[in-house]
Design an enzyme around this catalytic site. Structure first.
Site, PDB file in Angstrom:
ATOM      1  CG  ASP A  66      -5.212   8.110   4.686  1.00  0.00           C
ATOM      2  OD1 ASP A  66      -6.161   8.728   4.154  1.00  0.00           O
ATOM      3  OD2 ASP A  66      -5.367   7.101   5.412  1.00  0.00           O
ATOM      4  CE  LYS A  83      -6.081   8.930   8.162  1.00  0.00           C
ATOM      5  NZ  LYS A  83      -6.776   7.876   8.945  1.00  0.00           N
ATOM      6  CG  ASP A 126      -1.586   5.436   4.984  1.00  0.00           C
ATOM      7  OD1 ASP A 126      -1.417   4.383   5.629  1.00  0.00           O
ATOM      8  OD2 ASP A 126      -2.685   5.760   4.489  1.00  0.00           O
ATOM      9  NE  ARG A 139     -10.556  -0.952   4.346  1.00  0.00           N
ATOM     10  CZ  ARG A 139     -11.078  -1.054   5.566  1.00  0.00           C
ATOM     11  NH1 ARG A 139     -12.227  -1.686   5.747  1.00  0.00           N
ATOM     12  NH2 ARG A 139     -10.449  -0.564   6.617  1.00  0.00           N
ATOM     13  CD  GLU A 173      -6.464   5.353   2.717  1.00  0.00           C
ATOM     14  OE1 GLU A 173      -7.402   5.420   3.521  1.00  0.00           O
ATOM     15  OE2 GLU A 173      -5.292   5.162   3.073  1.00  0.00           O
ATOM     16  CE  LYS A 188      -3.014   2.742   3.099  1.00  0.00           C
ATOM     17  NZ  LYS A 188      -3.814   2.777   4.347  1.00  0.00           N
ATOM     18  CG  ASP A 212      -9.505   7.752   6.955  1.00  0.00           C
ATOM     19  OD1 ASP A 212      -8.459   7.673   6.270  1.00  0.00           O
ATOM     20  OD2 ASP A 212      -9.521   7.979   8.174  1.00  0.00           O
TER      21      ASP A 212
HETATM   22  N1  BES Z   1      -3.858   4.746   7.008  1.00  0.00           N
HETATM   23  C1  BES Z   1      -4.935   4.504   7.885  1.00  0.00           C
HETATM   24  C2  BES Z   1      -4.609   3.518   8.991  1.00  0.00           C
HETATM   25  C3  BES Z   1      -3.573   3.952   9.986  1.00  0.00           C
HETATM   26  C4  BES Z   1      -3.965   4.498  11.187  1.00  0.00           C
HETATM   27  C5  BES Z   1      -2.238   3.766   9.742  1.00  0.00           C
HETATM   28  C6  BES Z   1      -3.015   4.869  12.117  1.00  0.00           C
HETATM   29  C7  BES Z   1      -1.285   4.129  10.677  1.00  0.00           C
HETATM   30  C8  BES Z   1      -1.686   4.689  11.859  1.00  0.00           C
HETATM   31  C9  BES Z   1      -6.115   3.936   7.091  1.00  0.00           C
HETATM   32  O1  BES Z   1      -6.217   4.346   5.780  1.00  0.00           O
HETATM   33  C10 BES Z   1      -7.351   4.354   7.783  1.00  0.00           C
HETATM   34  O2  BES Z   1      -7.611   5.510   7.806  1.00  0.00           O
HETATM   35  N2  BES Z   1      -8.072   3.401   8.349  1.00  0.00           N
HETATM   36  C11 BES Z   1      -9.265   3.683   9.056  1.00  0.00           C
HETATM   37  C12 BES Z   1     -10.290   2.691   8.624  1.00  0.00           C
HETATM   38  C13 BES Z   1     -11.699   3.034   9.059  1.00  0.00           C
HETATM   39  C14 BES Z   1     -12.187   4.273   8.343  1.00  0.00           C
HETATM   40  C15 BES Z   1     -12.601   1.859   8.748  1.00  0.00           C
HETATM   41  C16 BES Z   1      -8.961   3.537  10.541  1.00  0.00           C
HETATM   42  O3  BES Z   1      -8.170   2.683  10.918  1.00  0.00           O
HETATM   43  O4  BES Z   1      -9.500   4.328  11.312  1.00  0.00           O
HETATM   44 ZN    ZN Z   2      -4.458   4.952   4.868  1.00  0.00          ZN
HETATM   45 MN    MN Z   3      -7.281   6.146   5.592  1.00  0.00          MN
END
Ligand code: BES
Ligand code: ZN
Ligand code: MN
Length: 508
Positions: free
Chosen positions: A276, A283, A294, A357, A355, A271, A353
């Protein structure tokens, strides 16, 4: 840019004028060379050890300044503890580098002759120490202007060691053993550099351009641009990218090292979200700067391919990375949008967010269609939920193949880049069914790392597959003996070991 640490190997008898580093095992057990030096110092070493209550425990040390009877200005004695494992040797090498650097020495000699070698040969012991020291020496100082000292002279940008000489019984054999390790360290450094780089400098296009350098190591590099991704119908990846002024890229990096023509390709997918913001499902501001990392999965894949090429690994491996930027804008995708992935499956994007996946879905599909791999491992800073579950000690492992899972767990124990297997199953999979499309991209509050993995699994055919959620380990990682923290380069050593231990010897 500071010069990388120069590591050389020399015989045990070599003279050392600056800092001399010796090792002591439990109960102050010394190797022959250290014992000889203690005699020349008229017992000064043992005496200092007694005075400081130093018994040779791991991560303890004593320092003897201006010792009598030897040329060195300073003798450092480091405890090795009981140890004996590969990881202990790496950590010891890192600890040695830190100890010497803290004393602002320019050059040092380390006598790699413990009282007890444990399971290792002398050259492996020396080479592992060298790798640990090298890994610890990394610093990201690219954007820091060297401070001028009072007399106007430029101070060294490296306030640590420049040259480390490792003394051992067979320096040539040690140097040879170190060569492959150094190639792996270069992969780790590439991954760390990419993760540390801010997003204004490293967007998808710049990341892709940097990957072209890998061709110098013998890697075949292809860069797919937005038009090509559209032609491939990567609607899920393109949906994420559409809010950014910077176009997406997919990079394919092939290393052809297998002896046999029939060897199946090992496939690694990363990824690469260069930044992000969350997109329209934005966020919160606090901590958002971390999202420059990210793309840690993609960075690891790049580092791994460089490592495999650098040590001329006897495998065919391909790394594929999906590079995008997740931004809110007038062209950004909206919650509720439905996109069609390359596989043909439709996805309702309920949260922009989630994204990573979406990016992986298309790159994984493309990888399987094109390479029909022996296995596929993906790495992604995918969910905050995996940090809630496992903290920063283990990456989450999701796997449809027990053998591959076992191989990864063993490689994790050996390298210290540990993985913890998490469940997959029908009940979790149901949570991402959608009324409006084939699936939705979020699964609700519970088991967030698992529903993310289930989503990805919907894009896996019948290939052995492992998904590593590295949100807690690839970025904002904790400092340790062999990493100064934040960008750890996590996964390069793990996957290099997976390959070396299981896929290089003979075609299985
Ligand atoms: N890049 C983030 C996940 C992440 C969080 C990486 C903290 C490193 C540190 C990912 O794209 C994301 O935002 N995931 C969300 C998913 C949710 C919206 C279902 C998350 O983990 O909150
Ligand atoms: Zn992300
Ligand atoms: Mn995200």
């Amino acid at each position: 840019m500071p010069e990388p640490l120069d590591i050389q190997f020399a015989p045990l008898s070599a003279a050392s004028a600056g800092t001399l580093v010796l090792l002591a095992g439990q109960e102050l057990a010394l190797g022959p060379t250290a014992r000889g030096l203690d005699e020349r110092m008229k017992g000064g070493l043992s005496k200092a050890a007694r005075a400081a209550d130093f018994t040779g425990k791991a991560k303890t040390s004593i320092e003897i300044l201006a010792p009598v009877g030897v040329d060195a200005q300073r003798v450092l004695v480091l405890g090795t503890g009981r140890s004996g494992k590969e990881l202990d040797r790496l950590l010891l090498g890192g600890y040695a580098l830190a100890q010497v650097s803290a004393r602002k020495c320019e050059a040092a000699s380390l006598v790699a002759e413990p009282a007890d070698l444990g399971e290792a040969s002398g050259e492996v012991f020396a080479a592992d120490l060298a790798l640990g020291a090298l890994l610890r020496s990394y610093a990201f100082k690219k954007y820091r202007t060297p401070r001028k000292s009072e007399d106007g002279a430029e101070e060294e940008s490296r306030d640590g060691l420049r040259r480390l000489t490792i003394q051992c019984a067979k320096p040539d054999a040690a140097a040879k053993a170190f060569a492959a390790r150094k190639a792996v360290a270069e992969g780790v450094f590439l991954a760390r550099d990419l993760v540390n780089e801010p997003a204004n400098i490293l967007g998808p296009v710049e990341f892709a351009e940097r990957m072209r350098d890998l061709s110098r190591a013998g890697v075949e590099v292809e860069v797919l641009d937005g038009d090509q991704l559209s032609a491939l119908k990567m609607g899920a990846l393109l949906g994420v990218a559409q809010g950014s002024a910077r176009p997406p890229r997919v990079v394919v990096m092939q290393w052809h090292g297998a002896k046999s023509k029939r060897a199946k390709t090992l496939c690694f997918v990363g990824k690469g979200v260069c930044f992000d913001t969350g997109g329209i499902s934005m966020k919160p501001a606090a901590g958002m700067e971390d999202m420059k990392g990210d793309m840690g999965g993609a960075a690891c894949v790049a580092g791994l391919i460089l490592a495999l090429a650098g040590r001329k690994a006897a495998v065919n491996a391909v790394g594929l990375i999906g590079l995008v930027e997740n931004m809110p804008s007038g062209t950004a995708q909206r919650p509720g949008d439905i996109v069609t992935s390359m596989s043909g499956q439709t996805i309702e994007v309920l949260n922009t967010d989630a994204e990573g996946r979406l990016v992986l879905a298309d790159v994984l599909w493309y990888a399987q269609e094109r390479f029909k791999p022996r296995f596929i491992v993906d790495l992604a800073t995918l969910t905050g939920a995996i940090i809630v579950a496992l903290g920063k000690e283990y990456a989450g492992l999701f796997c449809n193949d027990d053998r591959l899972a076992g191989e990864l767990s063993s490689a994790g124990e050996a390298t210290g880049e540990k993985v913890w297997r998490m469940p997959l199953g029908k009940a979790y999979d149901k949570l991402i069914d959608s009324k409006n499309a084939d699936m939705k991209n979020i699964g609700g509050r519970h088991g967030g790392a698992i529903t993310a993995a289930q989503f990805i699994q919907r894009f896996i055919k019948d290939t052995p597959w492992a998904h590593l959620d590295v949100a807690g380990t690839a970025m904002d990682s904790t400092k340790n003996e062999i990493s100064s923290g934040w960008a750890s380069g996590w996964g390069v050593r793990l996957l290099d070991r997976l390959v070396a231990d299981n896929y290089e010897k003979t075609e299985k």
